[in-house]
Design an enzyme around this catalytic site. Structure first.
Site, PDB file in Angstrom:
ATOM      1  N   ASP A 139       0.780  -1.167  -0.088  1.00  0.00           N
ATOM      2  CA  ASP A 139       0.005   0.013   0.083  1.00  0.00           C
ATOM      3  C   ASP A 139       0.780   1.115  -0.072  1.00  0.00           C
ATOM      4  OD1 ASP A 139      -2.378   1.508  -0.142  1.00  0.00           O
ATOM      5  OD2 ASP A 139      -2.649   1.462   2.062  1.00  0.00           O
ATOM      6  N   TYR A 141       1.243   5.656  -0.811  1.00  0.00           N
ATOM      7  CA  TYR A 141       0.839   6.782   0.053  1.00  0.00           C
ATOM      8  C   TYR A 141       1.162   8.058  -0.924  1.00  0.00           C
ATOM      9  CZ  TYR A 141       0.649   9.322   4.822  1.00  0.00           C
ATOM     10  OH  TYR A 141       0.534  10.168   6.055  1.00  0.00           O
ATOM     11  N   HIS A 146      -3.177  14.219   0.855  1.00  0.00           N
ATOM     12  CA  HIS A 146      -3.610  13.102   1.968  1.00  0.00           C
ATOM     13  C   HIS A 146      -2.372  13.118   2.959  1.00  0.00           C
ATOM     14  CE1 HIS A 146      -4.827   9.460   4.342  1.00  0.00           C
ATOM     15  NE2 HIS A 146      -3.521   8.964   3.910  1.00  0.00           N
ATOM     16  N   ARG A 155       1.522  15.732  13.658  1.00  0.00           N
ATOM     17  CA  ARG A 155       2.780  16.523  13.568  1.00  0.00           C
ATOM     18  C   ARG A 155       2.503  17.840  12.982  1.00  0.00           C
ATOM     19  NH1 ARG A 155       4.261  11.682  10.988  1.00  0.00           N
ATOM     20  NH2 ARG A 155       4.133  12.948   8.983  1.00  0.00           N
ATOM     21  N   GLU A 211     -10.404   3.882   3.756  1.00  0.00           N
ATOM     22  CA  GLU A 211      -9.482   4.833   3.000  1.00  0.00           C
ATOM     23  C   GLU A 211     -10.016   4.498   1.469  1.00  0.00           C
ATOM     24  OE1 GLU A 211      -5.578   4.204   4.163  1.00  0.00           O
ATOM     25  OE2 GLU A 211      -5.604   5.847   5.415  1.00  0.00           O
ATOM     26  N   GLU A 213      -9.268   4.189  -2.267  1.00  0.00           N
ATOM     27  CA  GLU A 213      -7.777   3.940  -2.853  1.00  0.00           C
ATOM     28  C   GLU A 213      -7.982   3.336  -4.094  1.00  0.00           C
ATOM     29  OE1 GLU A 213      -4.665   2.394  -0.867  1.00  0.00           O
ATOM     30  OE2 GLU A 213      -5.239   3.299   1.138  1.00  0.00           O
ATOM     31  N   ASP A 245      -9.119   0.488   2.036  1.00  0.00           N
ATOM     32  CA  ASP A 245      -8.107   0.171   3.061  1.00  0.00           C
ATOM     33  C   ASP A 245      -8.670   0.518   4.512  1.00  0.00           C
ATOM     34  OD1 ASP A 245      -5.996  -0.332   4.669  1.00  0.00           O
ATOM     35  OD2 ASP A 245      -4.965   1.375   4.254  1.00  0.00           O
ATOM     36  N   ARG A 249      -8.050   3.747  13.462  1.00  0.00           N
ATOM     37  CA  ARG A 249      -6.888   5.071  13.795  1.00  0.00           C
ATOM     38  C   ARG A 249      -6.280   4.954  15.076  1.00  0.00           C
ATOM     39  NH1 ARG A 249      -5.813   6.005   8.513  1.00  0.00           N
ATOM     40  NH2 ARG A 249      -7.599   6.919   7.298  1.00  0.00           N
ATOM     41  N   GLN A 252      -3.802   2.466  15.042  1.00  0.00           N
ATOM     42  CA  GLN A 252      -2.545   3.179  14.335  1.00  0.00           C
ATOM     43  C   GLN A 252      -1.747   4.171  14.979  1.00  0.00           C
ATOM     44  OE1 GLN A 252      -4.139   4.650  10.750  1.00  0.00           O
ATOM     45  NE2 GLN A 252      -2.089   5.013   9.801  1.00  0.00           N
ATOM     46  N   TYR A 256       2.487   2.929  15.421  1.00  0.00           N
ATOM     47  CA  TYR A 256       2.859   3.098  14.104  1.00  0.00           C
ATOM     48  C   TYR A 256       4.286   3.660  14.208  1.00  0.00           C
ATOM     49  CZ  TYR A 256       2.904   8.352  13.651  1.00  0.00           C
ATOM     50  OH  TYR A 256       3.293   9.642  13.740  1.00  0.00           O
ATOM     51  N   LYS A 265      -4.349  -1.910  10.152  1.00  0.00           N
ATOM     52  CA  LYS A 265      -4.836  -1.868   8.787  1.00  0.00           C
ATOM     53  C   LYS A 265      -4.801  -3.559   8.596  1.00  0.00           C
ATOM     54  CE  LYS A 265      -3.423   2.198   7.540  1.00  0.00           C
ATOM     55  NZ  LYS A 265      -4.305   3.010   6.604  1.00  0.00           N
ATOM     56  N   THR A 269      -9.182  -5.607   4.182  1.00  0.00           N
ATOM     57  CA  THR A 269      -8.950  -4.671   2.943  1.00  0.00           C
ATOM     58  C   THR A 269     -10.072  -5.279   1.961  1.00  0.00           C
ATOM     59  OG1 THR A 269      -6.751  -4.513   3.205  1.00  0.00           O
ATOM     60  CG2 THR A 269      -7.540  -3.855   1.253  1.00  0.00           C
ATOM     61  N   THR A 372      -4.677   6.729  -0.060  1.00  0.00           N
ATOM     62  CA  THR A 372      -5.773   7.437  -0.123  1.00  0.00           C
ATOM     63  C   THR A 372      -6.063   8.459  -1.024  1.00  0.00           C
ATOM     64  OG1 THR A 372      -6.068   7.075   2.266  1.00  0.00           O
ATOM     65  CG2 THR A 372      -7.215   8.802   1.512  1.00  0.00           C
ATOM     66  N   GLU A 386      -9.243  12.770   7.744  1.00  0.00           N
ATOM     67  CA  GLU A 386      -8.976  13.931   7.136  1.00  0.00           C
ATOM     68  C   GLU A 386     -10.397  14.777   7.309  1.00  0.00           C
ATOM     69  OE1 GLU A 386      -6.864  14.156   3.263  1.00  0.00           O
ATOM     70  OE2 GLU A 386      -7.106  12.073   3.567  1.00  0.00           O
TER      71      GLU A 386
END
Ligand code: CA
Length: 439
Positions: A139, A141, A146, A155, A211, A213, A245, A249, A252, A256, A265, A269, A372, A386
């Site tokens: 997968d 990114y 996104h 962050r 997600e 995709e 996907d 959260r 995650q 992560y 994840k 799927t 995504t 998001e």
């Protein structure tokens, strides 16, 4: 070759399968996507089919009644196989020859060429299965929108990491839990830690998300140690599907760092059952994403004038949601977002090339998902993380219900389609799943 327009794309083509000639069908004669099916409720072996209107053309039966006699023997064998791996392994030239034959077979200037055997199965009477035996799943990114939106949430002062504009970022996903559209999704349990808590707990996820995709199926593979050059990359792509996907959260956020997503994840799927060949998408090719001024150019192994010129595909993608209450009130699913796949920062060819650049071998039937699909505009964000700013806002459904993340009984529908003046509309069908009720 996959980018060239030919007689199979001719908008004026009509099929003797009447439902394929309706204006809004996903599966006109110009599409001809491949899938794997068996009659509903049967234990019969799976076989390969091609979607045409609301019907499925049974390729095994086509072989049996001799409709593919002019095709090479190896290709006929691949068409009679229980999944698409063999056909995919034969590469884009073989699938193009098959597409040409199918287009001829289904045209309205012919009649049903085999009235003595029913070579069609109504889609409503078929169980659609996974198209390939998926050996590996990766997968990416690839949407900078996104990546930036998500980065800001986790962050705030350093949203986009410095490698993003150089490296098509990805993680190795889990192939065993890929399911086909319609499979219900069980809310995962796992470790989560609220910011106020001093230790984590193990319990059902409270932040279940989807997600939106686009996935690619690898066609011909490459040998271990033999990277694929950017200008050869599309010869190794058989076709595309839609991918959800599903993501927990809260799991995650806690797991992560430092190695990326794992159990957040890998519980499920969902993919759409029809594989739209790259050739069917030729009319909808467009220039790769325009990088902002000051952004670095891709490194030479990821650069190609042809890929810059035609590397993207203008696929409109939508996400819709229907709650249990909406279902009871017989309401249509409610659209949460709409975006275009052409907005991705990296092209499919760049993703595939990068994946093989260290010599890693890709195998026929492997699945590579894009990450995504989100755009820059309001309403084009491909996941709830998001849209609701990590659950701090909520979406209002037509019933007045609010959603920050998915609740039990929610259904998520992904749709994809290509439209362009002068060409037939090509659709992806549906990628659908319902969050089952937690016991
Ligand atoms: Ca993803």
């Amino acid at each position: 070759m996959s980018r060239l327009i030919n007689a199979t794309h001719d908008q004026s083509l009509r099929s003797w399968v009447e439902s394929a000639n309706q204006e809004n069908t996903d599966f006109p004669i110009q599409n001809l996507p491949f899938g794997v099916f068996r009659p509903q409720g049967s234990a019969e072996p799976s076989r390969i089919g091609v979607a045409i209107g609301d019907q499925i053309l049974d390729l095994s039966l086509c072989c049996e009644v001799g409709l593919f006699q002019e095709l090479p023997q190896q290709l006929q064998v691949a068409c009679a196989a229980p999944n698409l791996n063999q056909l995919m392994a034969m590469g884009s030239r073989a699938s193009s020859a098959l597409r040409d034959r199918l287009s001829n077979l289904l045209r309205s200037d012919k009649q049903n060429p085999s009235p003595e055997r029913e070579i069609l199965t109504p889609m409503s009477q078929a169980e659609l299965l996974l198209p390939t035996n998926i050996g590996d799943y990766t997968d990416f990114y690839a949407s900078i929108f996104h990546a930036t939106n998500v980065g800001k949430l986790f962050r705030p002062d350093n949203p986009l990491l410095p490698n993003y504009k150089y490296v098509p970022i990805a993680y190795h996903g889990r192939a065993s839990s890929i399911v086909t559209s319609g499979t219900s999704i069980k809310r995962p349990s796992g470790q989560r830690k609220d910011p106020s808590a001093s230790t984590p707990s193990f319990e059902p996820s409270q932040s279940l998300d989807y997600e939106m995709e686009v996935g690619l199926f690898v066609g011909a593979g490459n040998e271990l140690g033999q990277p694929i050059a950017i200008d050869k990359a599309e010869e190794h792509i058989f076709g595309l599907c839609l991918v959800n996907d599903w993501s927990a959260r809260d799991l995650q956020a806690w797991e992560y760092q430092p190695l990326g997503p794992f159990l957040a994840k890998s519980f499920a799927t969902t993919i759409s059952p029809w594989v739209i060949t790259l050739e069917a998408l030729a009319p909808f090719r467009c220039g790769a994403f325009q990088r902002a001024e000051g952004d670095p150019l891709p490194l030479p192994y990821l650069s190609s004038p042809l890929d810059a010129q035609l590397g993207a595909i203008d696929i409109t993608v939508e996400v819709l949601l229907r709650s249990a209450q909406m279902r009871e009130q017989r309401m249509e699913p409610f659209r949460l977002s709409l975006a275009s796949f052409k907005q991705m920062y990296w092209t499919l060819a760049q993703m595939l090339t990068h994946h093989s650049s260290n010599g890693c071998n890709l195998r026929p039937g492997d699945l590579l998902a894009s990450g995504t699909v989100s755009g820059a505009e309001e309403g084009s964000q491909g996941c709830l993380l998001e849209i609701t700013q990590r659950g701090s806002k909520s979406v209002k459904l037509p019933t007045g219900e609010l959603r920050s993340f998915l609740l039990d009984g929610d259904e998520v529908f992904l749709r994809g389609y290509c439209e362009k003046e002068g060409y037939a509309r090509v659709g992806f069908g549906e990628c659908w799943g319902m969050v089952s009720y937690t016991k």
